[in-house]
Design a protein around this motif. Structure first.
Motif, PDB file in Angstrom:
ATOM      1  N   ARG A 288      38.705  28.456  49.596  1.00 38.50           N
ATOM      2  CA  ARG A 288      37.584  27.750  50.230  1.00 38.50           C
ATOM      3  C   ARG A 288      36.385  28.665  50.423  1.00 38.50           C
ATOM      4  N   ILE A 289      36.609  29.961  50.449  1.00 39.77           N
ATOM      5  CA  ILE A 289      35.462  30.893  50.465  1.00 39.77           C
ATOM      6  C   ILE A 289      34.722  30.754  49.136  1.00 39.77           C
ATOM      7  N   HIS A 324      46.845  40.901  43.047  1.00 38.75           N
ATOM      8  CA  HIS A 324      47.386  41.190  41.719  1.00 38.75           C
ATOM      9  C   HIS A 324      47.751  39.930  40.934  1.00 38.75           C
ATOM     10  N   ASP A 325      47.752  38.779  41.597  1.00 35.64           N
ATOM     11  CA  ASP A 325      48.094  37.516  40.927  1.00 35.64           C
ATOM     12  C   ASP A 325      46.819  36.781  40.534  1.00 35.64           C
ATOM     13  N   GLU A 326      47.024  35.587  39.958  1.00 36.35           N
ATOM     14  CA  GLU A 326      45.853  34.755  39.706  1.00 36.35           C
ATOM     15  C   GLU A 326      45.261  34.282  41.032  1.00 36.35           C
ATOM     16  N   LEU A 327      43.972  33.949  41.009  1.00 35.77           N
ATOM     17  CA  LEU A 327      43.349  33.329  42.182  1.00 35.77           C
ATOM     18  C   LEU A 327      43.935  31.922  42.234  1.00 35.77           C
ATOM     19  N   THR A 328      44.903  31.744  43.150  1.00 36.16           N
ATOM     20  CA  THR A 328      45.722  30.544  43.059  1.00 36.16           C
ATOM     21  C   THR A 328      44.997  29.312  43.604  1.00 36.16           C
ATOM     22  N   LEU A 329      45.134  28.214  42.884  1.00 37.01           N
ATOM     23  CA  LEU A 329      44.493  26.962  43.309  1.00 37.01           C
ATOM     24  C   LEU A 329      45.541  25.868  43.469  1.00 37.01           C
ATOM     25  N   GLU A 330      46.744  26.283  43.854  1.00 42.51           N
ATOM     26  CA  GLU A 330      47.824  25.310  43.999  1.00 42.51           C
ATOM     27  C   GLU A 330      47.600  24.405  45.207  1.00 42.51           C
ATOM     28  N   MET A 331      47.010  24.964  46.259  1.00 43.02           N
ATOM     29  CA  MET A 331      46.944  24.232  47.515  1.00 43.02           C
ATOM     30  C   MET A 331      45.527  23.764  47.842  1.00 43.02           C
ATOM     31  N   VAL A 332      44.854  23.214  46.839  1.00 43.03           N
ATOM     32  CA  VAL A 332      43.588  22.501  47.067  1.00 43.03           C
ATOM     33  C   VAL A 332      43.725  21.166  46.333  1.00 43.03           C
ATOM     34  N   THR A 333      42.808  20.227  46.581  1.00 44.84           N
ATOM     35  CA  THR A 333      42.932  18.925  45.912  1.00 44.84           C
ATOM     36  C   THR A 333      42.593  19.081  44.427  1.00 44.84           C
ATOM     37  N   GLU A 335      40.371  17.551  42.687  1.00 45.90           N
ATOM     38  CA  GLU A 335      38.911  17.638  42.471  1.00 45.90           C
ATOM     39  C   GLU A 335      38.415  19.039  42.821  1.00 45.90           C
ATOM     40  N   GLU A 336      38.923  19.548  43.941  1.00 53.31           N
ATOM     41  CA  GLU A 336      38.485  20.893  44.348  1.00 53.31           C
ATOM     42  C   GLU A 336      38.878  21.924  43.289  1.00 53.31           C
ATOM     43  N   ARG A 337      40.090  21.768  42.752  1.00 53.71           N
ATOM     44  CA  ARG A 337      40.569  22.704  41.731  1.00 53.71           C
ATOM     45  C   ARG A 337      39.674  22.646  40.496  1.00 53.71           C
ATOM     46  N   GLU A 338      39.357  21.433  40.065  1.00 55.33           N
ATOM     47  CA  GLU A 338      38.507  21.280  38.878  1.00 55.33           C
ATOM     48  C   GLU A 338      37.140  21.929  39.123  1.00 55.33           C
ATOM     49  N   PHE A 339      36.621  21.709  40.326  1.00 50.59           N
ATOM     50  CA  PHE A 339      35.312  22.275  40.670  1.00 50.59           C
ATOM     51  C   PHE A 339      35.356  23.806  40.614  1.00 50.59           C
ATOM     52  N   ILE A 340      36.378  24.392  41.228  1.00 49.02           N
ATOM     53  CA  ILE A 340      36.449  25.861  41.270  1.00 49.02           C
ATOM     54  C   ILE A 340      36.681  26.411  39.863  1.00 49.02           C
ATOM     55  N   LEU A 341      37.543  25.752  39.089  1.00 46.32           N
ATOM     56  CA  LEU A 341      37.789  26.228  37.715  1.00 46.32           C
ATOM     57  C   LEU A 341      36.498  26.164  36.897  1.00 46.32           C
ATOM     58  N   THR A 342      35.757  25.091  37.048  1.00 47.09           N
ATOM     59  CA  THR A 342      34.532  24.956  36.259  1.00 47.09           C
ATOM     60  C   THR A 342      33.515  26.024  36.666  1.00 47.09           C
ATOM     61  N   GLU A 343      33.471  26.316  37.953  1.00 49.55           N
ATOM     62  CA  GLU A 343      32.485  27.305  38.416  1.00 49.55           C
ATOM     63  C   GLU A 343      32.875  28.736  38.044  1.00 49.55           C
ATOM     64  N   TYR A 344      34.172  29.043  38.112  1.00 51.77           N
ATOM     65  CA  TYR A 344      34.571  30.449  38.054  1.00 51.77           C
ATOM     66  C   TYR A 344      35.411  30.823  36.834  1.00 51.77           C
ATOM     67  N   ALA A 345      35.828  29.839  36.042  1.00 50.14           N
ATOM     68  CA  ALA A 345      36.702  30.184  34.896  1.00 50.14           C
ATOM     69  C   ALA A 345      36.342  29.282  33.718  1.00 50.14           C
ATOM     70  N   LYS A 346      35.185  29.560  33.158  1.00 50.37           N
ATOM     71  CA  LYS A 346      34.676  28.660  32.109  1.00 50.37           C
ATOM     72  C   LYS A 346      35.554  28.700  30.859  1.00 50.37           C
ATOM     73  N   ASN A 353      48.542  29.360  34.827  1.00 47.80           N
ATOM     74  CA  ASN A 353      49.184  28.412  35.744  1.00 47.80           C
ATOM     75  C   ASN A 353      48.114  27.526  36.385  1.00 47.80           C
ATOM     76  N   LEU A 354      48.055  27.492  37.735  1.00 45.24           N
ATOM     77  CA  LEU A 354      47.012  26.674  38.356  1.00 45.24           C
ATOM     78  C   LEU A 354      45.919  27.580  38.934  1.00 45.24           C
ATOM     79  N   GLY A 355      45.607  28.668  38.272  1.00 49.28           N
ATOM     80  CA  GLY A 355      44.635  29.573  38.888  1.00 49.28           C
ATOM     81  C   GLY A 355      43.805  30.347  37.884  1.00 49.28           C
ATOM     82  N   ILE A 356      43.151  31.384  38.410  1.00 49.38           N
ATOM     83  CA  ILE A 356      42.172  32.141  37.629  1.00 49.38           C
ATOM     84  C   ILE A 356      42.552  33.616  37.629  1.00 49.38           C
TER      85      ILE A 356
END
Ligand code: GLC
Length: 570
Positions: A288-289, A324-333, A335-346, A353-356
């Motif tokens: 969320r940061i 040391h792991d991926e920036l995990t996005l398992e515990m967001v909705t 839509e939130e996951r899609e938003f963060i992936l689009t912004e930070y992992a083009k 997995n579910l992260g960056i």
């Protein structure tokens, strides 16, 4: 108190003997012995190498080192596949080296916690090798077997890019064994009291060697129960409460820190009533940061902190931006996951997995202002911050290395060959190549170069950590958001005893202005902490006016006029 390195060490040592709540004021630093410093020219870091870099860590101002797993292991999951809990991986040194390291760290006022992998072992561990001999072997019941791969079908698959089931067929036993992570990591059977006792013995073994506690790996998964997700079960909490009770008996100043990547309500449960984990990683806050930053809006941060701020008094969140792991996005909705992936992992390569799988600097496009902004948030939001090795330099990553290895490349010490990490003559000996992408090349992004440049990111980190240490409000204080109509602004107060710290952040790239109602502090003086600059007196009759340029922040202590420095101009 003025912080010279000497007074800092004295202060820390004094705390070490007296204070069981030391972890609340501590800055943590995560590193892997293998990635830090090689002393034997074999291309792999080791304990003697790490000892030679302890002065660097003390200079940086951190208080506690978190070691990634250093036990014997076939290294198919970077050491999280342990094959012997009672020893040191031969690549990294010996038990004697480990003891020397603890001694040297303590001498410098640094504490050390280490990863402990409670949930599973490597298939190469003797326990599993014996279990494979079949039901008549006493170790058979140390693992979870089934004739059907349909059991516990409500449990999700965590390494979803690689694994298709939590069961793996064992041709020798002719049964499936349960594994929540890689199929070469069979889960231990915590229903079996022998397993529970053995793992407590492991805990005591390392505490007796002087370790200051554990980062407990993958805690939600110890027990299974049909019809549930097999996560966060009451029995799992029960086991860790037993470990805690044992530590209260003779190891009162040691800590348990939980890796429980769960939804907020489940995560917070790991504090128990102050009788389970001392610390829990703040997985709810971390993504969320990044979301607040991308939206240039404080709401995501404010909402989550309000949900999770009520924790037992003797506990503390462990905050982090990267690890040391991926920036995990398992515990967001979704839509939130899609938003963060689009912004930070083009690019697809940046995802796993579910992260960056990226480090802090590349995630932030190597933008120094944003790196400062997020690091300052990390250092001032409630909790004890954890810095991932190399992020204090703005190290880059290499998404072309497999798994999560792209964020595990050698620490960059100098512009010399192999980034000063190893004197191995042949660079191909290195366990992993150092980063040579021109934007992050070790010839410029390294400790020696940055220590010489007064305004380097490294020196900025040192200075900002030192400022944090000047006020216990950061570690122990309450947290109050100050409303402002301008949602690009995150403004909050950290208050502890008679200390008040006001933190303001502009989450947007544009300059902005805002008012804060500070009337409760009428007649007091805000003093900007980085430069000890006196600001105008707070008035009861009108709100205080601030401006901040894009992605800037300021921290102020709010003090009586006689305690403020003189006006810098008139
Ligand atoms: C934890 C570790 C991760 C490891 C996994 C399995 O999530 O952080 O690196 O792969 O556990 O042990």
């Amino acid at each position: 108190m003025i912080y010279t390195p000497e007074s800092f060490i004295l202060f820390s040592m004094e705390k070490q003997s007296l204070d069981t709540l030391w972890f609340k004021d501590a800055v943590f630093y995560e590193l892997h012995v293998r990635t830090f410093k090689d002393s034997t020219e074999d291309g792999m870091g080791d304990f003697p190498g790490l000892i030679s870099k302890l002065d660097y860590l003390a200079r940086l101002g951190i208080d506690c080192i978190w070691l990634l797993p250093f036990f014997p292991s076939p290294l198919r999951d970077d050491g999280y596949d342990v094959s012997d809990f009672y020893n040191v991986h031969p690549d990294l040194g010996t038990l004697e080296d480990f003891k020397m390291f603890i001694k040297e760290a303590h001498k410098r006022g640094l504490r050390v916690i280490a990863d402990m992998v409670f949930n599973h072992v490597s298939v190469e561990h003797n326990w599993f090798q014996e279990a494979r001999q079949g039901p008549s072997n006493p170790k058979y019941n140390w693992f979870v077997w089934s004739q059907s791969s349909k059991k516990y079908s409500n449990a999700r698959i965590i390494f979803s890019d690689i694994e298709t089931s939590n069961w793996a067929w064992d041709p020798e036993v002719k049964a499936y064994y349960w594994h929540r992570f890689y199929n070469h990591q069979p889960d231990l059977n915590y229903e079996n009291p022998e397993v529970r006792e053995e793992m407590k013995k492991v805990v005591r073994f390392w505490l007796d060697l002087g370790l200051d506690g554990f980062r407990c790996d993958a805690v939600p998964y110890l027990f299974e129960k049909e019809g549930t997700k097999c996560e966060n079960l009451p029995e799992t909490h029960g086991f860790f409460k037993e470990v805690r009770a044992m530590m209260e008996q003779g190891y009162r100043d040691r800590i348990l820190l939980a890796e429980a990547n769960q939804w907020p309500t489940d995560t917070i449960e790991y504090f128990g009533d102050g009788d389970e984990f001392h610390m829990v990683f703040n997985f709810p806050l971390m993504p969320r940061i990044f979301m607040s930053l991308a939206r240039a809006n404080r709401q995501a941060i404010v909402d989550i902190i309000q949900q999770i701020s009520n924790i037992p008094k003797n506990c503390q969140w462990a905050t982090f931006l990267r690890n040391h792991d991926e920036l995990t996005l398992e515990m967001v909705t979704t839509e939130e996951r899609e938003f963060i992936l689009t912004e930070y992992a083009k690019h697809q390569k940046m995802r796993i997995n579910l992260g960056i799988r990226r480090r802090l600097a590349p995630l932030l496009d190597n933008d120094r202002l944003t790196m400062e902004l997020l690091t300052a948030l990390l250092l001032s939001l409630p909790g004890s911050p954890t810095i991932y090795y190399g992020d204090e330099l703005g190290m880059g990553d290499n998404t072309y290395l497999g798994d999560r290895n792209g964020v595990r490349t050698p620490m960059q010490w100098s512009p010399d060959a192999n980034a000063g990490f190893s004197e191995a003559v042949d660079p191909e000996y290195l366990y992993m190549p150092p980063v040579v992408n021109p934007s992050y090349h070790y010839e410029s992004i390294n400790v020696r170069t940055q220590e010489k440049m007064p305004y380097s990111f490294l020196n900025w980190n040192k200075k900002t950590i030192a400022i944090r240490k000047k006020s216990q409000a950061f570690g122990r204080g309450g947290f109050r958001v100050l409303g402002s109509e301008n949602e690009k602004i995150l403004a909050f107060l950290r208050e502890y005893k008679d200390e008040r710290v006001l933190c303001i952040f502009n989450l947007s790239r544009q300059p902005t202005f805002f008012h804060l109602d500070l009337s409760e502090f009428a007649n007091l003086i805000p003093v900007e902490m980085a430069n000890d600059t006196r600001f105008p007196r707070i008035k009861a009759e009108r709100p205080y006016f601030f401006t901040l340029t894009g992605h800037r922040f300021m921290w102020f202590k709010i003090v009586e006029p006689h305690l403020a420095p003189p006006k810098s101009f008139e």
